[in-house]
Design a protein around this motif. Structure first.
Motif, PDB file in Angstrom:
ATOM      1  N   ASN A 138       0.826  -1.205   0.000  1.00  8.95           N
ATOM      2  CA  ASN A 138       0.000   0.000   0.000  1.00  8.95           C
ATOM      3  C   ASN A 138       0.859   1.254   0.000  1.00  8.95           C
ATOM      4  N   SER A 139       0.342   2.288  -0.673  1.00  8.60           N
ATOM      5  CA  SER A 139       1.058   3.558  -0.752  1.00  8.60           C
ATOM      6  C   SER A 139       0.412   4.626   0.118  1.00  8.60           C
ATOM      7  N   THR A 140      -0.739   4.315   0.721  1.00  8.82           N
ATOM      8  CA  THR A 140      -1.440   5.250   1.602  1.00  8.82           C
ATOM      9  C   THR A 140      -2.013   4.462   2.774  1.00  8.82           C
ATOM     10  N   PRO A 141      -2.419   5.143   3.835  1.00 12.44           N
ATOM     11  CA  PRO A 141      -3.028   4.434   4.965  1.00 12.44           C
ATOM     12  C   PRO A 141      -4.293   3.685   4.552  1.00 12.44           C
ATOM     13  N   ALA A 142      -4.567   2.593   5.249  1.00 12.45           N
ATOM     14  CA  ALA A 142      -5.802   1.853   5.024  1.00 12.45           C
ATOM     15  C   ALA A 142      -6.990   2.666   5.532  1.00 12.45           C
ATOM     16  N   ILE A 143      -8.135   2.443   4.916  1.00 10.30           N
ATOM     17  CA  ILE A 143      -9.366   3.053   5.418  1.00 10.30           C
ATOM     18  C   ILE A 143      -9.780   2.368   6.716  1.00 10.30           C
ATOM     19  N   THR A 144      -9.681   1.049   6.737  1.00  8.92           N
ATOM     20  CA  THR A 144      -9.982   0.265   7.932  1.00  8.92           C
ATOM     21  C   THR A 144      -8.804  -0.662   8.198  1.00  8.92           C
ATOM     22  N   ASP A 145      -8.277  -0.616   9.410  1.00 14.28           N
ATOM     23  CA  ASP A 145      -7.079  -1.338   9.768  1.00 14.28           C
ATOM     24  C   ASP A 145      -7.382  -2.796  10.110  1.00 14.28           C
ATOM     25  N   TYR A 146      -6.359  -3.629  10.040  1.00 10.92           N
ATOM     26  CA  TYR A 146      -6.530  -5.061  10.258  1.00 10.92           C
ATOM     27  C   TYR A 146      -7.038  -5.372  11.658  1.00 10.92           C
ATOM     28  N   LEU A 147      -8.088  -6.160  11.713  1.00 12.24           N
ATOM     29  CA  LEU A 147      -8.636  -6.690  12.953  1.00 12.24           C
ATOM     30  C   LEU A 147      -8.637  -8.199  12.832  1.00 12.24           C
TER      31      LEU A 147
END
Length: 262
Positions: A138-147
């Motif tokens: 990924n080149s940008t932050p995730a919209i929703t992070d890993y859970l």
């Protein structure tokens, strides 16, 4: 996998050195359709590429390649996996992707009132290397992070589903205001999100089954904690969330489960 440019099927070597045949595009399509991923998560599933999800078992330190329908434990899925794409379409090297990782069986397969739960929603992914089992980064932050998966006690196994979409050029503007880090993970409709953002149909996907931890006191963890970032090739360089959200989801799940049993 097979030779570069062949996404139909092939072989892979595990961390122990053994060789196994990887599922083909047709295998993935059949498995997800038979499991009801279509229409429960997306209306149809007709992949053109192969998506590999690879966990690292924290106990054995061995790689676990997720084959469609594979059974994994809560402990095996604590750490965020890596995602790999194999395609016979050479144009994927210049494309941008969105990855969605959802649970359509929350809080239980019999009571799906919280479904879908977003476990990852990561835009702006690109392949690193050739299209032969290329790592997605990924080149940008995730919209929703890993859970990490964490079905409530008493639940049957959940179908944790990972789908990859080609991301359109206007995605950022189309997605603005739909979902962000503060949006509840529960009751996420991937079909509606895909329609509103112009994602189209997924080009690849897989799923695995995970049930509740056998015994939380013996080391299992039925209340998952999110992966904290690291620069190790996973998406987790940008994936983190609050333990409070995890606890809230767990409490709501238990309440709904008890109400159904009563």
């Amino acid at each position: 996998m097979g030779p570069a440019g062949d996404s139909s099927s092939g072989n892979t070597t595990s961390a122990s050195g053994s060789t196994a045949t990887e599922p083909s595009v047709q295998d993935a399509q059949t498995a997800l359709n038979q499991a009801g991923i279509a229409p429960d998560v997306v209306p149809t599933f007709s992949p053109t590429s192969i998506l590999d999800v690879v966990y690292n078992d924290p106990t054995t330190n061995q790689a676990i390649v997720v084959e469609p329908g594979k059974n994994l434990t809560v402990a095996q899925t604590v750490n965020e996996p890596q995602f790999f794409l194999t395609s016979n379409d050479s144009s994927v090297a210049s494309k941008t992707f969105l990855l969605a990782f959802v649970d359509p069986d929350a809080p239980t397969p019999q009571n799906r009132s919280l479904s879908d739960i977003r476990h990852v929603l990561a835009p702006n992914l690109h392949i690193s290397g050739t299209a032969n089992r290329a790592l997605l980064v990924n080149s940008t932050p995730a919209i929703t992070d890993y859970l990490a998966p964490g079905p409530p006690p008493g639940s049957g196994p959940h179908r944790y589903t990972v789908l990859l979409f080609v991301q359109p050029d206007n995605f950022s503007s189309a997605a603005a205001g739909l979902v962000d880090q503060s949006t509840p993970r529960t009751n996420f409709n991937l079909t509606t999100f895909a329609q509103k953002t112009g994602l189209g149909d997924p080009i690849a996907g897989t799923f695995f089954l995970t049930g509740p931890a056998q015994d939380a006191s013996s080391g299992g963890n039925s209340t998952p904690t999110p992966s904290k970032g690291s620069a190790n090739g996973t998406l987790s360089g940008h994936l983190a969330t609050s333990d409070a959200m995890d606890l809230l989801l767990f409490i709501v799940s238990i309440g709904l489960l008890l109400s159904v049993e009563m």
